[in-house]
Design an enzyme around this catalytic site. Structure first.
Site, PDB file in Angstrom:
ATOM      1  N   GLU A  43       0.833  -1.203   0.000  1.00  0.00           N
ATOM      2  CA  GLU A  43       0.000   0.000   0.000  1.00  0.00           C
ATOM      3  C   GLU A  43       0.873   1.261   0.000  1.00  0.00           C
ATOM      4  O   GLU A  43       1.872   1.346   0.707  1.00  0.00           O
ATOM      5  CB  GLU A  43      -0.887  -0.010   1.245  1.00  0.00           C
ATOM      6  N   LYS A 116     -10.417   2.982  -1.264  1.00  0.00           N
ATOM      7  CA  LYS A 116     -10.484   2.235  -0.006  1.00  0.00           C
ATOM      8  C   LYS A 116     -11.754   2.570   0.760  1.00  0.00           C
ATOM      9  O   LYS A 116     -12.053   3.737   1.031  1.00  0.00           O
ATOM     10  CB  LYS A 116      -9.239   2.577   0.816  1.00  0.00           C
ATOM     11  N   CYS A 158      -5.622  -2.665   2.644  1.00  0.00           N
ATOM     12  CA  CYS A 158      -5.235  -2.629   4.054  1.00  0.00           C
ATOM     13  C   CYS A 158      -6.412  -2.808   5.010  1.00  0.00           C
ATOM     14  O   CYS A 158      -6.884  -3.922   5.179  1.00  0.00           O
ATOM     15  CB  CYS A 158      -4.459  -1.356   4.346  1.00  0.00           C
TER      16      CYS A 158
END
Length: 292
Positions: A43, A116, A158
């Site tokens: 990431e 995200k 993540c």
């Protein structure tokens, strides 16, 4: 036989974006030389994990997807090597900022952008200061073709990896392999807390409960480099098969590349045999989409 070869990169990064891109590019070439078709960097590899602190000057590092230096470099590399590179980057879209991922195909084109969905907020991981929650919904992408079959790739970023809903949603969208680029390590508010084993268990759980291979790529090293009390990332990147068995892994400190070849025909047989998707009861799950 329908097979796909995947790779995860585990690297340490500095504040120098050009050096970071060069390091990732070298690792991508190594993965390609080992037969990888889909290659996952960690990431936000464009720099140090800047969300350790709240610093308004760092917003200047964001860029639109088609202008971002890391994305442009991975586009050129993907085209040259004919590989897929899910590329995490700090995205600027008008006045908004996102923790985003560009899925880059072997023609060098961007298949689309995922933003995200789950944004953490805590000591050392103050992402809500920088990022809006993603507005794209979960994404599943076309991947390599093997034996006439087009593989479908799901990618979360993540903090998304802790949520079973993320993995299950991508599976229901047709994902056959799940990828999670990550930046996670020490917890500055509690030096006794080590989440490395929890981090792995959460994703291995997704593999088992969805009967799907999982690839996770983390960073290593201490940031800022050489600074006492910095944040230390614990690596332990891995590739697991659809039964949660580890096919390849790295330790807490080493930089490197791991690869594995996955037999998707076998995965589909196992998924059908377990019956998890056959036996779902969506009519009972309404509580899952209600606020607490």
């Amino acid at each position: 036989m329908t097979e796909i070869t995947v790779a995860a990169l585990q690297l340490a990064f500095s504040a120098d974006i050009d050096a970071n891109i060069a390091k990732v590019s070298e690792a991508v070439r190594e993965a390609h030389a080992r037969g990888a078709q889909v290659i996952l960097p960690p990431e936000l590899f464009e720099g140090e994990y800047f969300c350790r602190v709240e610093d308004e000057s760092l917003f200047a590092n964001a860029a639109p997807v088609r202008e971002h230096k890391a994305v442009l470099a991975m586009q050129a590399l993907a085209e040259a090597l004919q590989v897929y590179i899910p590329t995490s980057f700090f995205e600027l879209d008008g006045p908004h900022h996102y923790n985003s991922l560009a899925m880059i195909g072997p023609d060098g084109e961007i298949q689309g952008v995922y933003r995200k969905s789950h944004i953490p907020d805590g000591p050392g991981y103050e992402e809500k200061f920088y990022f809006r929650p993603g507005n794209t919904g979960f994404k599943v992408w076309d991947g390599p073709v093997s034996a006439g079959h087009r593989t479908r790739l799901g990618v979360g970023v993540c903090w998304d990896q802790w949520y079973p809903e993320t993995a299950r949603a991508m599976m229901l969208m047709g994902a056959e392999v799940l990828f999670y680029p990550t930046a996670i390590g020490s917890e500055p508010h509690d030096t006794s807390l080590d989440t490395a084993r929890l981090w792995r268990r959460a994703m291995v759980g997704h593999a088992v409960s969805n009967v799907v291979p999982v690839i996770a790529a983390n960073r290593v090293g201490t940031e800022p480099e050489g600074v006492a009390g910095g944040q230390t990332f614990y690596g332990t990147s891995f590739i697991t098969d659809e039964r949660g068995d580890i096919l390849a892994e790295l330790d807490r400190e080493e930089e490197g590349v791991i690869t594995a070849t996955i037999d998707l025909d076998r995965v589909r047989r196992h998924r059908a045999a377990f019956g998890f998707f056959r036996d779902r009861r969506p009519e009972l799950y309404g509580r899952l989409v209600q606020d607490i």
